[in-house]
Design a protein around this motif. Sequence first.
Motif, mmCIF file in Angstrom:
data_model
loop_
_atom_site.group_PDB
_atom_site.id
_atom_site.type_symbol
_atom_site.label_atom_id
_atom_site.label_comp_id
_atom_site.label_asym_id
_atom_site.label_seq_id
_atom_site.Cartn_x
_atom_site.Cartn_y
_atom_site.Cartn_z
ATOM 1 N N GLN A 25 68.597 17.654 -49.420
ATOM 2 C CA GLN A 25 68.229 18.825 -48.548
ATOM 3 C C GLN A 25 69.239 19.873 -48.823
ATOM 4 O O GLN A 25 70.403 19.896 -49.130
ATOM 5 C CB GLN A 25 68.635 18.473 -47.048
ATOM 6 N N ALA A 26 68.642 21.167 -48.809
ATOM 7 C CA ALA A 26 69.474 22.547 -48.859
ATOM 8 C C ALA A 26 68.562 23.531 -48.358
ATOM 9 O O ALA A 26 67.321 23.491 -48.399
ATOM 10 C CB ALA A 26 69.820 22.471 -50.584
ATOM 11 N N ALA A 27 69.193 24.523 -47.956
ATOM 12 C CA ALA A 27 68.739 25.820 -47.536
ATOM 13 C C ALA A 27 69.091 26.874 -48.323
ATOM 14 O O ALA A 27 70.118 26.831 -48.860
ATOM 15 C CB ALA A 27 69.187 26.001 -46.084
ATOM 16 N N VAL A 28 68.193 28.139 -48.541
ATOM 17 C CA VAL A 28 68.395 29.029 -49.134
ATOM 18 C C VAL A 28 68.122 30.211 -48.238
ATOM 19 O O VAL A 28 67.251 30.250 -47.482
ATOM 20 C CB VAL A 28 67.555 29.364 -50.322
ATOM 21 N N THR A 29 69.154 31.154 -48.141
ATOM 22 C CA THR A 29 68.891 32.495 -47.372
ATOM 23 C C THR A 29 68.442 33.627 -48.510
ATOM 24 O O THR A 29 69.063 34.009 -49.476
ATOM 25 C CB THR A 29 70.368 33.054 -46.942
ATOM 26 N N CYS A 30 67.337 34.027 -48.072
ATOM 27 C CA CYS A 30 66.587 35.123 -48.905
ATOM 28 C C CYS A 30 67.553 36.311 -48.743
ATOM 29 O O CYS A 30 67.946 36.922 -47.737
ATOM 30 C CB CYS A 30 65.296 35.292 -48.129
ATOM 31 N N GLY A 72 64.214 25.913 -45.961
ATOM 32 C CA GLY A 72 64.668 24.877 -47.021
ATOM 33 C C GLY A 72 64.342 25.076 -48.574
ATOM 34 O O GLY A 72 63.133 26.067 -48.701
ATOM 35 N N LEU A 73 64.983 24.835 -49.357
ATOM 36 C CA LEU A 73 64.875 25.001 -50.623
ATOM 37 C C LEU A 73 63.399 24.236 -51.025
ATOM 38 O O LEU A 73 62.612 24.776 -51.893
ATOM 39 C CB LEU A 73 65.843 24.279 -51.545
ATOM 40 N N THR A 74 63.011 23.308 -50.425
ATOM 41 C CA THR A 74 61.629 22.645 -50.690
ATOM 42 C C THR A 74 60.587 23.451 -50.240
ATOM 43 O O THR A 74 59.392 23.173 -50.667
ATOM 44 C CB THR A 74 61.570 21.102 -50.371
ATOM 45 N N ALA A 75 60.699 24.356 -49.351
ATOM 46 C CA ALA A 75 59.720 25.101 -48.677
ATOM 47 C C ALA A 75 59.441 26.431 -49.474
ATOM 48 O O ALA A 75 58.455 26.816 -49.299
ATOM 49 C CB ALA A 75 60.012 25.489 -47.349
ATOM 50 N N TRP A 76 60.288 26.656 -50.425
ATOM 51 C CA TRP A 76 60.058 27.775 -51.561
ATOM 52 C C TRP A 76 58.991 27.525 -52.319
ATOM 53 O O TRP A 76 58.560 26.648 -52.728
ATOM 54 C CB TRP A 76 61.363 28.312 -52.049
ATOM 55 N N THR A 77 58.095 28.779 -52.483
ATOM 56 C CA THR A 77 57.123 28.485 -53.569
ATOM 57 C C THR A 77 57.268 29.570 -54.731
ATOM 58 O O THR A 77 57.976 30.427 -54.623
ATOM 59 C CB THR A 77 55.654 29.172 -52.825
ATOM 60 N N PHE A 82 60.583 20.656 -56.063
ATOM 61 C CA PHE A 82 61.717 19.842 -55.672
ATOM 62 C C PHE A 82 61.164 18.545 -54.936
ATOM 63 O O PHE A 82 60.385 18.819 -53.914
ATOM 64 C CB PHE A 82 62.845 20.579 -55.034
ATOM 65 N N GLY A 83 61.508 17.493 -55.115
ATOM 66 C CA GLY A 83 61.062 16.461 -54.541
ATOM 67 C C GLY A 83 61.845 15.245 -55.015
ATOM 68 O O GLY A 83 62.641 15.079 -55.773
ATOM 69 N N TYR A 84 61.448 13.870 -54.627
ATOM 70 C CA TYR A 84 61.908 12.740 -54.888
ATOM 71 C C TYR A 84 61.447 11.808 -56.115
ATOM 72 O O TYR A 84 61.934 10.828 -56.341
ATOM 73 C CB TYR A 84 62.182 12.032 -53.483
ATOM 74 N N LEU A 85 60.312 12.305 -56.262
ATOM 75 C CA LEU A 85 59.533 11.442 -57.468
ATOM 76 C C LEU A 85 58.599 12.361 -58.259
ATOM 77 O O LEU A 85 58.283 13.459 -58.076
ATOM 78 C CB LEU A 85 58.474 10.657 -56.572
#
Length: 93
Positions: free
Chosen positions: A30-35, A43-48, A56-59
């Motif tokens: 898990q990680a967050a990025v401030t725009c 969340g990093l995984t929510a960025w497109t 970014f994923g687990y598999l």
Amino acid sequence: MDLYTDEGDAIEDAWDPFNKAIGTWRDSGQAAVTCPRCSRAGGLTAWTWDNDYYAFGYLGFEFWDWPEFSPGFLERFARVLGDHHTVLVGRKF
């Protein structure tokens, strides 16, 4: 936001918020990025990314010397994985 110049060189300052987040995500999942433009955190995984350049994923799966995947194949592949969100990241070296 632009992360690369038109020549394909990384824009170092643009990567600063992502470099730390990618390391945190790798270690914890898990990680967050401030725009830097709007100052909202996400969340990093929510960025497109353009052309799904990063995911970014687990598999992950790597296919060598395969033809281009059809949309039907990708839909069935996602369904076999329990309808998880899937991203096709293509790159030739």
